[in-house]
Design a protein around this motif. Structure first.
Motif, PDB file in Angstrom:
ATOM      1  N   VAL A   8       0.861  -1.183   0.000  1.00  0.00           N
ATOM      2  CA  VAL A   8       0.000   0.000   0.000  1.00  0.00           C
ATOM      3  C   VAL A   8       0.896   1.231   0.000  1.00  0.00           C
ATOM      4  CG1 VAL A   8      -1.830   1.285   1.189  1.00  0.00           C
ATOM      5  CG2 VAL A   8      -1.803  -1.228   1.277  1.00  0.00           C
ATOM      6  N   GLN A  70      -0.410  -7.912  -4.700  1.00  0.00           N
ATOM      7  CA  GLN A  70      -1.273  -6.791  -5.063  1.00  0.00           C
ATOM      8  C   GLN A  70      -0.614  -5.479  -4.644  1.00  0.00           C
ATOM      9  OE1 GLN A  70      -5.015  -7.542  -3.060  1.00  0.00           O
ATOM     10  NE2 GLN A  70      -5.760  -8.924  -4.668  1.00  0.00           N
ATOM     11  N   TYR A  72      -1.788  -1.370  -4.006  1.00  0.00           N
ATOM     12  CA  TYR A  72      -2.719  -0.240  -3.988  1.00  0.00           C
ATOM     13  C   TYR A  72      -1.879   1.026  -4.049  1.00  0.00           C
ATOM     14  CZ  TYR A  72      -6.485  -3.332  -2.225  1.00  0.00           C
ATOM     15  OH  TYR A  72      -7.422  -4.319  -2.063  1.00  0.00           O
ATOM     16  N   LEU A 113      -3.781  -1.389  -8.302  1.00  0.00           N
ATOM     17  CA  LEU A 113      -4.946  -0.503  -8.293  1.00  0.00           C
ATOM     18  C   LEU A 113      -4.483   0.938  -8.166  1.00  0.00           C
ATOM     19  CD1 LEU A 113      -8.293  -0.953  -6.401  1.00  0.00           C
ATOM     20  CD2 LEU A 113      -7.045   1.199  -6.175  1.00  0.00           C
ATOM     21  N   ALA A 115      -5.374   4.706  -7.290  1.00  0.00           N
ATOM     22  CA  ALA A 115      -6.316   5.604  -6.628  1.00  0.00           C
ATOM     23  C   ALA A 115      -6.369   6.894  -7.429  1.00  0.00           C
ATOM     24  CB  ALA A 115      -5.887   5.867  -5.189  1.00  0.00           C
ATOM     25  N   LEU A 224     -12.715  -0.197  -2.321  1.00  0.00           N
ATOM     26  CA  LEU A 224     -11.394  -0.400  -2.916  1.00  0.00           C
ATOM     27  C   LEU A 224     -11.011  -1.881  -2.913  1.00  0.00           C
ATOM     28  CD1 LEU A 224      -9.384   2.592  -1.392  1.00  0.00           C
ATOM     29  CD2 LEU A 224     -10.053   2.316  -3.791  1.00  0.00           C
ATOM     30  N   MET A 228     -10.391  -4.285  -6.167  1.00  0.00           N
ATOM     31  CA  MET A 228      -9.134  -5.011  -6.372  1.00  0.00           C
ATOM     32  C   MET A 228      -9.387  -6.482  -6.670  1.00  0.00           C
ATOM     33  SD  MET A 228      -5.830  -5.221  -6.505  1.00  0.00           S
ATOM     34  CE  MET A 228      -4.817  -4.024  -5.623  1.00  0.00           C
TER      35      MET A 228
END
Length: 312
Positions: A8, A70, A72, A113, A115, A224, A228
């Motif tokens: 993140v 993953q 973000y 992902l 933002a 969110l 994802m």
């Protein structure tokens, strides 16, 4: 499903810290990356020591190597005061930061992902805003570093998807509020609450009839994570926000009511390129994510006011 290892960026920021907390609760490992320009270690202090949490001080403008499932990408100052403080840095964070995260995702075959923001719609001629609206953005105004930086980042994400087959998602985040907002970020909810709690005049720009939609942070984080984890063939962009629409004057009066403040409302000129209307059409989020916001404005404001009282 095995627990995932998740990066993140901007993880010590307002939204990022809530996202890190959510991911840990569902059993994932979280690498929280932040350079603390607008984020704060205080936002994630309660997570330090959790066996699945790792905090890294790093700027996304510089490449980073790590193995994750993953990503973000939340790293970017999001309030006008902060993103206009160093506009060139803001653009670099949006564009070079996106390139670095896309490159990392490509190398390790992670889903990433982005933002993005409702600011890609600028001062819209279409209301409410749908994802197929291209926007009305000033390319060389005071807000351009953020608006155009995010628009460029979206273009990069879609080009990586088309050219390299990268698994990616794009979320367009509308006004979000809640605990851990920066008290001096210049955004309307934090401004009004801080002014009300300290007995200052409530500053309304323009005539106060411009509208905004306010999404509570817990609702946004849920969206969110759902985005994802949608199938690979759904990439967005998708609007995430609360379609409830309020004038700025309505918000000011509600904050005065909930805080019991004696503050008076005063009016100042509207800033350059400040949107007159802003409300998401969330039909796509409802269809693809089975999501709509749950927390109503009054309840969210009460929780946020309680948090801001602890800062005094």
């Amino acid at each position: 499903m095995a627990n995932k290892r998740i990066l993140v960026t901007g993880g010590a920021g307002f939204i990022g810290s809530h996202l890190c907390q959510y991911l840990l609760k569902q059993g994932d490992e979280v690498l929280c990356l932040d350079n603390y320009f607008t984020g704060s270690k205080e936002n994630v202090r309660h997570l330090i020591g959790h066996p699945g949490f790792e905090l890294i001080r790093h700027d996304v403008v510089e490449p980073i190597l790590c193995e994750v499932d993953q990503i973000y990408n939340l790293a970017c100052p999001a309030s006008p005061i902060h993103y206009q403080y160093n506009p060139i840095k803001t653009t670099k964070t949006s564009v070079i930061g996106a390139l670095n995260m896309l490159g990392l995702a490509k190398r390790v075959k992670a889903t990433v992902l982005q933002a993005s923001t409702s600011e890609v719609y600028g001062d819209p001629f279409v209301h409410p805003q749908r994802e197929d609206y291209w926007g009305n953005v000033n390319p060389n105004g005071l807000r351009s570093c953020y608006d155009e930086g995010k628009r460029c980042a979206e273009a990069l994400f879609f080009d990586y998807h088309r050219q390299h087959g990268l698994n990616m998602k794009v979320a367009r985040i509308f006004n979000t509020y809640g605990p851990r907002m920066h008290p001096q970020d210049g955004r309307v909810v934090s401004n009004f609450i801080m002014q009300a709690l300290t007995g200052q005049n409530i500053t309304v720009y323009g005539n106060g009839l411009q509208t905004r939609s306010f999404c509570y942070v817990d609702d946004l984080v849920e969206a969110l994570v759902r985005l994802m984890n949608t199938p690979d063939d759904f990439v967005g962009p998708v609007n995430l926000g609360n379609p409830g629409e309020f004038t700025i004057l309505e918000l000011a009066n509600k904050v005065i009511e909930l805080t019991g403040s004696q503050s008076k409302i005063i009016y100042k000129p509207l800033p350059q390129d400040d949107p007159v209307q802003r409300r998401p059409d969330i039909s796509l989020a409802k269809e693809k994510l089975n999501w709509s916001p749950f927390v109503q404005l009054e309840e969210g404001l009460k929780r946020t006011i309680t948090y801001f009282k602890t800062l005094r």
